[in-house]
Design an enzyme around this catalytic site. Structure first.
Site, PDB file in Angstrom:
ATOM      1  N   ILE A 139      24.865  23.701  37.931  1.00  0.00           N
ATOM      2  CA  ILE A 139      24.852  24.007  36.564  1.00  0.00           C
ATOM      3  C   ILE A 139      24.356  22.649  36.002  1.00  0.00           C
ATOM      4  CG2 ILE A 139      26.422  24.348  34.667  1.00  0.00           C
ATOM      5  CD1 ILE A 139      25.827  26.961  36.292  1.00  0.00           C
ATOM      6  N   LYS A 140      23.170  22.643  34.963  1.00  0.00           N
ATOM      7  CA  LYS A 140      22.888  21.397  34.563  1.00  0.00           C
ATOM      8  C   LYS A 140      23.579  21.044  33.193  1.00  0.00           C
ATOM      9  CE  LYS A 140      18.582  20.218  34.117  1.00  0.00           C
ATOM     10  NZ  LYS A 140      17.172  20.291  33.890  1.00  0.00           N
ATOM     11  N   ILE A 141      24.476  19.898  33.235  1.00  0.00           N
ATOM     12  CA  ILE A 141      25.190  19.389  31.971  1.00  0.00           C
ATOM     13  C   ILE A 141      24.435  18.159  31.576  1.00  0.00           C
ATOM     14  CG2 ILE A 141      27.489  18.657  31.212  1.00  0.00           C
ATOM     15  CD1 ILE A 141      28.563  20.423  33.388  1.00  0.00           C
TER      16      ILE A 141
END
EC number: 2.2.1.2
Length: 368
Positions: A139-141
Site C-alpha cells: 500500500i502506497k502512503i
C-alpha cells in the site's frame, strides 16, 4: 553481450516497472518484461491509472458491469484498480516466492486526497489491503507529516507499505523512524515480521528539475556549474542515511526476529532534461539492496545502452555533501525546494485522481 539490466540486478538493484494497465496485462507484456528486462516488481500511482483508463477500450466491459450495479465513481475506481493490481500480483507471485517475499511486489496508492488525514489514510489502506487480498501487495502512503503516523499504524497491522513522495533527507529519516516504530508495533501485535515488506520511494528527477530551474534563474557561473548535480547528491546521501539506520541496534533487534530492511526505492527516474543522459538516474544510483522503478522509456533505454560499472553510490558521500554546500552557497534554499516538491507532488496526484474520477464518471454515465 552483457545485458545492462541483468548487470544492474546482479549489482543488487531490483528492477521494477513504474506502470500498469489492463492492456499490458492482457497482452502478456508484464510477463515478457519479467523475462527480457529483469522486471521483478510494479509500482502504480494515480497518474498512471488516469492514463490507462483514458486510452482504448480495455476497461469497457468492467465499467459497464459497474454501471449496471450503480456503484459510486469512487467505488468503481477501487474495483478497476484493484482488478489490475490483483492480476499483476498474481503474475509476479513466482518472483515473490523465489525471493523470500522481498520482490514480486505490486504497489497500490491510497486516494491522494487523504494525504493530510491520518485516520482516513489508515482506513483506506486497510480497505485496499482487504480488497486486493494478495500477500505481495504494497500500500502506497505519501510521506506527509500526517502520513508518517499512518505508515506506522498500517505496518503495525501487518500490511506492507511503499512510502511515496519522499524528497528531503529530513523527511526520509522520519520515514525510517516510522518504519521502525511500525515494525515494533507489528511485533507487539503478534505479526510475522518476515512477511512485512517496505520500501521508501525517494524521488529523483523532480529534484533536478526544480533545482536546475532555480540555478538558471540565479544565472551566475557558480550556479550553472551545479546543474544536474542536486538529484544524485540527494539520493546518495539518502543511501548514506539508510546505511546508518540499518546498521543500528534498534534495527538489529528487529532483524533478529525475521524483519527485512526498508529498502530505498529510486522513483521518478525518467530524465526530464533532454540534455542529460537518459539513464542518468539508473547508472548513477547503483547500490545493493535498492529498487529502481522505471517508466517504460527509461527501462528500454537502460536495457539498450546503460553502462553498469558497479556501485556508484559508495564513496560518493563527501562529494554529495560538497554539492549540497555549493548549492546553498549559490543561493538555492534546499529546505524550500523540498517543501515545494512535496506540496506539488501531492497536488499533482490529487489532480490526476480527480481527472480519473471525472473520466470514469463520464464512462459510467455513457454505459447506463
Amino acid at each position: 553481450m552483457s545485458n545492462p539490466l541483468e548487470d544492474l540486478s546482479e549489482a543488487g538493484v531490483s528492477v521494477w516497472l513504474d506502470d500498469i494497465s489492463r492492456t499490458r496485462l492482457r497482452t502478456g507484456n508484464l510477463t515478457e518484461l519479467m523475462s527480457t528486462h529483469k522486471v521483478v516488481g510494479v509500482t502504480s500511482n494515480p497518474s498512471i491509472f488516469d492514463k490507462a483508463l483514458s486510452e482504448g477500450d480495455a476497461y469497457d466491459e468492467q465499467v459497464s458491469e459497474l454501471a449496471a450495479r450503480g456503484v459510486s465513481v469512487e467505488e468503481a475506481v477501487r474495483m478497476l484498480t484493484a482488478y489490475d493490481i490483483r492480476w499483476a500480483a498474481d503474475t509476479l507471485r513466482p518472483v515473490y516466492d523465489a525471493t523470500d517475499r522481498v520482490d514480486g511486489r505490486v504497489s497500490l496508492e491510497v486516494d491522494p486526497r487523504m494525504a493530510m488525514e491520518t485516520e482516513r489514510t489508515v482506513a483506506e489502506a486497510k480497505a485496499l489491503w482487504w480488497l486486493v487480498d494478495r500477500p505481495n501487495l504494497m500500500i502506497k502512503i505519501p510521506a506527509t507529516a500526517e502520513g508518517l503516523p499512518a505508515i506506522t499504524r498500517v505496518l503495525g497491522l501487518g500490511i506492507s507499505v511503499n512510502v511515496t513522495l519522499i524528497f528531503s533527507l529530513e523527511r526520509y529519516r522520519q520515514v525510517m523512524d516510522a518504519f521502525l516504530e511500525g515494525m515494533e508495533l507489528a511485533r507487539a501485535n503478534g505479526h510475522d515480521l518476515s512477511r512485512i515488506q517496505s520500501v521508501a520511494s525517494f524521488f529523483v528527477s523532480r529534484v533536478d528539475a526544480e533545482v536546475d530551474k532555480r540555478l538558471r534563474a540565479i544565472g551566475t557561473e557558480e550556479a550553472t556549474a551545479l546543474l544536474g548535480r542536486a538529484a544524485l547528491a540527494n539520493a546518495r546521501l539518502a543511501y548514506q542515511a539508510y546505511e546508518q539506520v540499518f546498521e543500528g541496534k534498534e534495527w538489529k533487534a528487529l532483524e533478529a526476529l525475521g524483519a527485512k530492511p526498508q529498502r530505498p526505492l529510486w522513483a521518478s527516474t525518467g530524465v526530464k532534461d533532454p540534455a542529460y543522459e537518459d539513464t542518468l538516474y539508473v547508472t548513477g544510483l547503483v547500490a545493493r539492496d535498492t529498487v529502481n522503478t522505471m517508466p517504460q522509456a527509461t527501462l528500454d533505454a537502460a536495457g539498450d545502452h546503460a553502462v553498469v560499472t558497479g556501485n556508484t553510490v559508495l564513496g560518493s558521500y563527501a562529494q554529495a555533501h560538497a554539492d549540497f554546500a555549493a548549492l546553498e552557497a549559490a543561493g538555492v534554499n534546499l529546505t524550500e525546494v523540498f517543501g515545494h516538491l512535496e506540496t506539488d507532488g501531492v497536488a499533482k496526484f490529487v489532480a490526476s485522481w480527480e481527472s480519473l474520477l471525472k473520466g470514469l464518471s463520464e464512462k459510467l454515465a455513457a454505459s447506463v
